[in-house]
Write a protein that holds these residues in place. Structure first.
Motif, PDB file in Angstrom:
ATOM      1  N   HIS A 291       0.933  -0.911  -0.498  1.00 60.67           N
ATOM      2  CA  HIS A 291       0.283   0.024  -0.234  1.00 60.67           C
ATOM      3  C   HIS A 291       0.454   1.119  -0.192  1.00 60.67           C
TER       4      HIS A 291
ATOM      5  N   THR B 299       0.667   5.534   1.556  1.00 66.71           N
ATOM      6  CA  THR B 299      -0.687   6.041   2.072  1.00 66.71           C
ATOM      7  C   THR B 299      -0.601   7.446   1.012  1.00 66.71           C
TER       8      THR B 299
ATOM      9  N   HIS C 106      -2.157  11.685   0.634  1.00 63.33           N
ATOM     10  CA  HIS C 106      -2.783  12.690   1.292  1.00 63.33           C
ATOM     11  C   HIS C 106      -3.179  13.529   0.198  1.00 63.33           C
TER      12      HIS C 106
ATOM     13  N   GLY D  46      -6.406  17.007   2.173  1.00 56.19           N
ATOM     14  CA  GLY D  46      -6.351  17.695   4.093  1.00 56.19           C
ATOM     15  C   GLY D  46      -6.768  16.348   4.190  1.00 56.19           C
ATOM     16  N   GLU D  47      -7.077  14.973   3.383  1.00 55.47           N
ATOM     17  CA  GLU D  47      -7.639  13.492   3.779  1.00 55.47           C
ATOM     18  C   GLU D  47      -6.720  13.420   3.675  1.00 55.47           C
ATOM     19  N   THR D  48      -6.877  12.025   3.590  1.00 55.78           N
ATOM     20  CA  THR D  48      -5.744  11.333   3.940  1.00 55.78           C
ATOM     21  C   THR D  48      -5.728   9.452   3.943  1.00 55.78           C
ATOM     22  N   GLY D  49      -6.173   8.655   3.141  1.00 55.01           N
ATOM     23  CA  GLY D  49      -6.004   6.962   2.440  1.00 55.01           C
ATOM     24  C   GLY D  49      -4.945   6.474   2.504  1.00 55.01           C
ATOM     25  N   MET D  50      -5.016   5.187   1.326  1.00 56.14           N
ATOM     26  CA  MET D  50      -4.302   4.024   1.163  1.00 56.14           C
ATOM     27  C   MET D  50      -4.442   3.951  -0.268  1.00 56.14           C
TER      28      MET D  50
ATOM     29  N   PRO E  73       7.144   5.481   7.248  1.00 56.37           N
ATOM     30  CA  PRO E  73       5.726   5.631   7.686  1.00 56.37           C
ATOM     31  C   PRO E  73       4.941   7.053   6.675  1.00 56.37           C
ATOM     32  N   ASP E  74       3.994   6.807   6.679  1.00 57.44           N
ATOM     33  CA  ASP E  74       3.574   7.810   6.254  1.00 57.44           C
ATOM     34  C   ASP E  74       3.772   7.406   4.636  1.00 57.44           C
ATOM     35  N   GLY E  75       4.344   6.411   4.279  1.00 56.38           N
ATOM     36  CA  GLY E  75       4.602   6.546   2.533  1.00 56.38           C
ATOM     37  C   GLY E  75       4.117   5.197   2.024  1.00 56.38           C
TER      38      GLY E  75
ATOM     39  N   HIS F 227       3.596   1.241   2.313  1.00 54.26           N
ATOM     40  CA  HIS F 227       3.802   0.284   3.705  1.00 54.26           C
ATOM     41  C   HIS F 227       3.622  -0.824   3.237  1.00 54.26           C
TER      42      HIS F 227
ATOM     43  N   MET G 108       1.049  -3.840   4.308  1.00 52.83           N
ATOM     44  CA  MET G 108      -0.131  -4.158   5.386  1.00 52.83           C
ATOM     45  C   MET G 108      -0.719  -5.581   4.925  1.00 52.83           C
TER      46      MET G 108
ATOM     47  N   ASP H 170      -0.387   2.323   8.950  1.00 45.48           N
ATOM     48  CA  ASP H 170      -0.302   3.445   8.849  1.00 45.48           C
ATOM     49  C   ASP H 170       0.037   5.227   9.079  1.00 45.48           C
TER      50      ASP H 170
ATOM     51  N   THR I 182       1.345   6.104  12.992  1.00 41.91           N
ATOM     52  CA  THR I 182       2.486   7.024  12.758  1.00 41.91           C
ATOM     53  C   THR I 182       2.602   8.618  13.669  1.00 41.91           C
TER      54      THR I 182
ATOM     55  N   THR J 237     -10.700   6.988   4.642  1.00 37.19           N
ATOM     56  CA  THR J 237     -10.112   7.755   4.313  1.00 37.19           C
ATOM     57  C   THR J 237     -10.259   9.222   5.685  1.00 37.19           C
ATOM     58  N   HIS J 238      -9.820   9.866   6.442  1.00 42.01           N
ATOM     59  CA  HIS J 238      -9.896  10.876   7.047  1.00 42.01           C
ATOM     60  C   HIS J 238      -8.482  11.571   6.968  1.00 42.01           C
TER      61      HIS J 238
END
Ligand SMILES: [Cu+2]
Lengths: 152, 203
Positions: A79, A81, A83, A86-90, A108-110, A112, A114, B79, B83, B165-166
């Motif tokens: 996966h 991650t 952005h 302002g919203e984040t998902g995978m 992390p935040d890139g 990964h 799962m 993740d 994190t 998503t959030h």
């Protein structure tokens, strides 16, 4: 049983030691790659976990990482991650090409791994085997260290 | 201190000159400087009515007097949520004993799977200052709207697993519940610790 056998045969013992030395470098035969900083962040229960590592292509040709699997998890996916506003998902990732000499960071935040559906309970300090698979039918077994939730 | 003493006067002058020079170099003035985004006057004050991870009803008043960090996420997030929480945990470690003046409120956008017991086990893994909070729709929608964040739940797969998503924002409120700063998953533990230390000091 195995230990008993090898202790009687110095040559076998030497071979085993050499194998272990190579395993430590996570450099499988036929896979011109090395993996460092292989780690998993522990979370309670059976929550999905993330696996991170740095994969360096040490060979002369491009290498394509196609996936991963493990006996300790029912399902392993690649996966990333993302952005967006302002919203984040995978999003799922399929083939990742690594050029000779290049390092691919699962961080992390890139990117990964799962890891879902634990087949046994895990705790901080455990080591978990994960097989990375490459195009051309090659693969590489890597031991991942289980870290605490705070990654310390 | 005697200003009539020429040695003392020279010393004071030198000290003042050094201070001015240092201020020039660091670019600092008398204003408070923040490493994180300053959201004072932009984001609504802390206000909510939720259930905590022990099943207790809590409101913003419950945490008055403490620095509050508010984050919207879900425990099945492998993740970005852990994190971000790990970074906040590292920031609290840098604060030492002052960490007790801070509470991190993790509001789940996935109340169906995030039961109070699961939220408790999850937040405890990051530290005693972390508290899981939940509510159902439409109260959750209203709370998200108040902080202008969005979230959505994905379609379940064959095993019933789904993703969400959030927002990646961490809203930081002072002891009076006033919104002051915003951190993100990319913010460093050092920057967060620096700014929270200033807030604790009454900035
Ligand atoms: Cu993922």
């Amino acid at each position: 049983m195995l230990l008993k056998d090898v202790s009687r045969k110095p040559l076998l013992w030497l071979a085993a030691a050499l194998c272990m030395a190579f395993a430590g470098l996570a450099q499988a035969a036929g896979s011109p790659a090395s993996v460092e900083h292989a780690r998993i962040r522990w979370l309670p229960g059976d929550l999905p976990l993330a696996g991170y590592f740095d994969l360096t292509n040490t060979g002369p040709r491009p290498l394509t990482l196609t996936g991963a699997s493990s006996t300790v998890f029912g399902d392993v996916m690649m996966h990333r991650t993302v952005h967006r506003g302002g919203e984040t998902g995978m999003v799922p990732v399929h083939d990742l090409q690594v050029r000779p000499g290049q390092t691919l960071h699962f961080t992390p935040d890139g990117y990964h791994l799962m890891l879902m559906g634990r087949t046994r309970t895990l705790a901080k300090g455990d080591a978990v085997p994960i097989r990375l698979t490459f195009s051309g039918g090659r693969s590489m077994d890597v031991m991942f260290a289980v870290r605490g939730a705070d990654m310390q | 201190m005697s200003l009539r003493n020429p040695v003392a006067r020279t010393r004071i002058f030198l000290a003042a000159a050094f201070c001015a020079f240092a201020a020039l170099l660091s670019g600092c003035s008398q204003d408070k400087t923040w490493d994180l985004d300053n959201i004072t006057g932009i984001v609504s004050p802390l206000a909510f009515s939720l259930t905590d991870d022990t099943g207790r009803h809590v409101t913003a008043e419950t945490y008055r007097g403490r620095i509050v960090m508010l984050y919207f996420g879900y425990t099945h997030c492998p993740d970005v949520c852990p994190t971000t929480l790990a970074t906040l945990s590292q920031a609290l470690s840098k604060l030492g004993a002052a960490a007790d003046k801070v509470r991190i409120l993790f509001v789940t956008v996935d109340p169906q799977r995030d039961t109070p017991p699961l939220l408790k086990r999850y937040t405890e893994a990051f530290g005693p200052e972390f508290i899981g909070l939940r509510t159902d729709d439409p109260a959750l929608r209203q709370l998200a709207k108040r902080y202008r964040v969005t979230y959505s739940l994905g379609k379940p797969d064959a095993h019933g697993n789904y993703e969400a998503t959030h927002s990646s924002a961490v809203f930081i409120f002072d002891g009076k519940g006033k919104a002051r700063l915003m951190a993100e998953s990319s913010s460093s533990a050092a920057a967060i610790a620096h700014d929270v230390q200033q807030l604790i000091g009454g900035a």
